[in-house]
Scaffold this active site. Structure first.
Site, PDB file in Angstrom:
ATOM      1  N   ASP A   1      -5.598  -1.411  -6.361  1.00 12.45           N
ATOM      2  CA  ASP A   1      -6.012  -0.149  -6.986  1.00 12.45           C
ATOM      3  C   ASP A   1      -5.784  -0.066  -8.487  1.00 12.45           C
ATOM      4  OD1 ASP A   1      -3.199   0.357  -7.184  1.00 12.45           O
ATOM      5  OD2 ASP A   1      -3.181   1.351  -5.238  1.00 12.45           O
TER       6      ASP A   1
ATOM      7  N   CYS B   1     -26.554 -10.360  -6.042  1.00 10.14           N
ATOM      8  CA  CYS B   1     -26.187 -10.831  -7.382  1.00 10.14           C
ATOM      9  C   CYS B   1     -27.431 -10.863  -8.272  1.00 10.14           C
ATOM     10  CB  CYS B   1     -25.567 -12.218  -7.292  1.00 10.14           C
ATOM     11  SG  CYS B   1     -25.178 -12.926  -8.901  1.00 10.14           S
TER      12      CYS B   1
ATOM     13  N   ILE C   1       9.293   6.575  -0.976  1.00  7.81           N
ATOM     14  CA  ILE C   1       9.288   5.734  -2.183  1.00  7.81           C
ATOM     15  C   ILE C   1       9.378   6.601  -3.447  1.00  7.81           C
ATOM     16  CG2 ILE C   1       7.804   4.195  -3.552  1.00  7.81           C
ATOM     17  CD1 ILE C   1       6.709   3.221  -0.737  1.00  7.81           C
TER      18      ILE C   1
ATOM     19  N   CYS D   1     -27.967 -14.841  -9.199  1.00  7.43           N
ATOM     20  CA  CYS D   1     -28.361 -15.884  -8.237  1.00  7.43           C
ATOM     21  C   CYS D   1     -28.857 -15.326  -6.904  1.00  7.43           C
ATOM     22  CB  CYS D   1     -27.189 -16.849  -8.006  1.00  7.43           C
ATOM     23  SG  CYS D   1     -25.922 -16.189  -6.916  1.00  7.43           S
TER      24      CYS D   1
ATOM     25  N   ALA E   1       0.810  -1.221   0.000  1.00  3.35           N
ATOM     26  CA  ALA E   1       0.000   0.000   0.000  1.00  3.35           C
ATOM     27  C   ALA E   1       0.846   1.276   0.000  1.00  3.35           C
ATOM     28  CB  ALA E   1      -0.928  -0.018   1.208  1.00  3.35           C
TER      29      ALA E   1
ATOM     30  N   GLN F   1       0.321  -6.343  -3.623  1.00  2.00           N
ATOM     31  CA  GLN F   1      -0.729  -6.555  -2.625  1.00  2.00           C
ATOM     32  C   GLN F   1      -1.853  -5.541  -2.859  1.00  2.00           C
ATOM     33  OE1 GLN F   1       2.698  -6.788   0.666  1.00  2.00           O
ATOM     34  NE2 GLN F   1       0.686  -7.002   1.526  1.00  2.00           N
TER      35      GLN F   1
ATOM     36  N   THR G   1       0.422   5.691  -1.538  1.00  4.69           N
ATOM     37  CA  THR G   1       0.029   6.809  -0.650  1.00  4.69           C
ATOM     38  C   THR G   1       0.288   8.155  -1.322  1.00  4.69           C
ATOM     39  OG1 THR G   1       2.140   6.727   0.519  1.00  4.69           O
ATOM     40  CG2 THR G   1       0.315   5.535   1.527  1.00  4.69           C
TER      41      THR G   1
ATOM     42  N   HIS H   1      -4.034  -9.837  -4.141  1.00  3.24           N
ATOM     43  CA  HIS H   1      -5.228  -9.536  -3.321  1.00  3.24           C
ATOM     44  C   HIS H   1      -6.396  -9.030  -4.149  1.00  3.24           C
ATOM     45  CE1 HIS H   1      -2.413  -9.195   0.426  1.00  3.24           C
ATOM     46  NE2 HIS H   1      -2.694 -10.434   0.106  1.00  3.24           N
TER      47      HIS H   1
ATOM     48  N   CYS I   1     -19.767 -12.040  -7.208  1.00  7.55           N
ATOM     49  CA  CYS I   1     -20.745 -12.698  -6.342  1.00  7.55           C
ATOM     50  C   CYS I   1     -20.050 -13.782  -5.519  1.00  7.55           C
ATOM     51  CB  CYS I   1     -21.866 -13.319  -7.183  1.00  7.55           C
ATOM     52  SG  CYS I   1     -22.970 -14.343  -6.182  1.00  7.55           S
TER      53      CYS I   1
END
Ligand code: NAD
Length: 258
Positions: free
Chosen positions: A110, A160, A244, A163, A28, A107, A32, A127, A135
């Site tokens: 976005d 959904c 970073i 279903c 993450a 991870q 940022t 992720h 669904c």
């Protein structure tokens, strides 16, 4: 944020200049600077509001319609919809153009690596992604924009359409199993890396954090870039503490120049 140690940065650049298969593992922290808060950093969502952790847990989400309604409302104006890739994402595109990027294991949910221009085939989203909904019962997957429109139109916990099952974003919540093919691929590319660079992650979420010791055990050099200590600093060859957005462009610049 503290200034990066120039000697360590040079050490990282030398390692990368001779590399042919660099795997970049992102968390993450790389997003940022694009305005998307992390979870555990000083301004993280959970640091500021520990109750928010509940909405990220699959058990609460499936059992409690209140948790789902709150989750859909917060998705409506999530920072990610208007976020733009930043210098960190762009630096990874430069690394790819220089022919040294093997894969990005992220991870993050976005989609900013692909938006920055990294080849989508090289991005392994362990992720999942917020750009689709899925669904829980039948797996029906469709663009998130469609599902959010239903919420805007007054369906506060949209079921959904096929279903009637519970719908969530196509992300892996805490307590939910990862997709075996996806995490297997992340492990495989880590085994193949000659340098693994972990960026903006506390490296405390498993099994993806295992990419780091796995790469190391297969002979890769490990570089960690993060503002704060991580769980894997002890096995890293180089730890770069700082911003970073400052470090990645210097580290990945073609020819290793700033
Ligand atoms: P985390 O929140 O646990 O840790 C982020 C780390 O990045 C922190 O140590 C923080 O100090 C550091 N950091 C933040 N901004 C930085 C900057 N500009 N420069 C240097 N360091 C910086 O993140 P995680 O380990 O990725 O785990 C959180 C989980 O939650 C992830 O697995 C992910 O699935 C999810 N998540 C994703 C997003 C996203 O997609 N952008 C955002 C929040 C959480």
């Amino acid at each position: 944020m503290e200034a990066v140690d120039p000697g360590q940065l040079e050490h990282a650049r030398v390692m990368l200049s001779g590399a042919q298969r660099v795997v970049v593992l992102t968390g993450a922290g790389i997003s940022t600077d694009s305005g998307i808060p992390d979870f555990r950093g000083p301004n993280g969502v959970w640091t500021k509001n520990p109750a928010a952790e509940k909405a990220s847990n699959i058990t609460y989400y499936l059992e409690d319609p209140e948790v789902r309604r709150a989750a859909w409302q917060s998705r409506l104006d999530a920072a990610a919809w208007s976020a733009e890739p930043n210098r960190g994402h762009a630096a990874i595109v430069d690394l790819e153009r220089s022919g040294r990027l093997h894969a990005v294991v992220t991870q993050n949910i976005d989609g900013l690596h692909q938006r920055a221009g990294t080849d989508a085939d090289r991005v392994i989203e362990v992720h999942g992604t917020i750009w689709f909904s899925r669904c829980w019962e039948c797996g029906d997957r469709r663009p998130m924009a469609e599902t959010l429109q239903r919420v805007r139109d007054g369906d506060l916990d949209p079921a959904c359409e096929d279903c009637g099952g519970i719908v969530k974003s196509d992300t892996i919540s805490f307590g939910q199993s990862l997709i075996p093919d996806v995490i297997d691929r992340a492990m495989r590319v880590s085994e193949q890396a000659d340098v693994l660079v972990a960026v903006g992650s506390t490296l405390s979420v498993y099994p993806v954090a295992n990419c780091v010791p796995l790469a190391k055990s297969r002979g890769a050099k490990v570089i960690i870039v993060n503002a704060e200590p991580t769980e894997m600093d002890g096995i890293a060859d180089v730890v770069l503490r700082g911003s970073i957005g400052d470090i990645l462009p210097q580290m990945f610049a073609p020819g290793g120049n700033t």
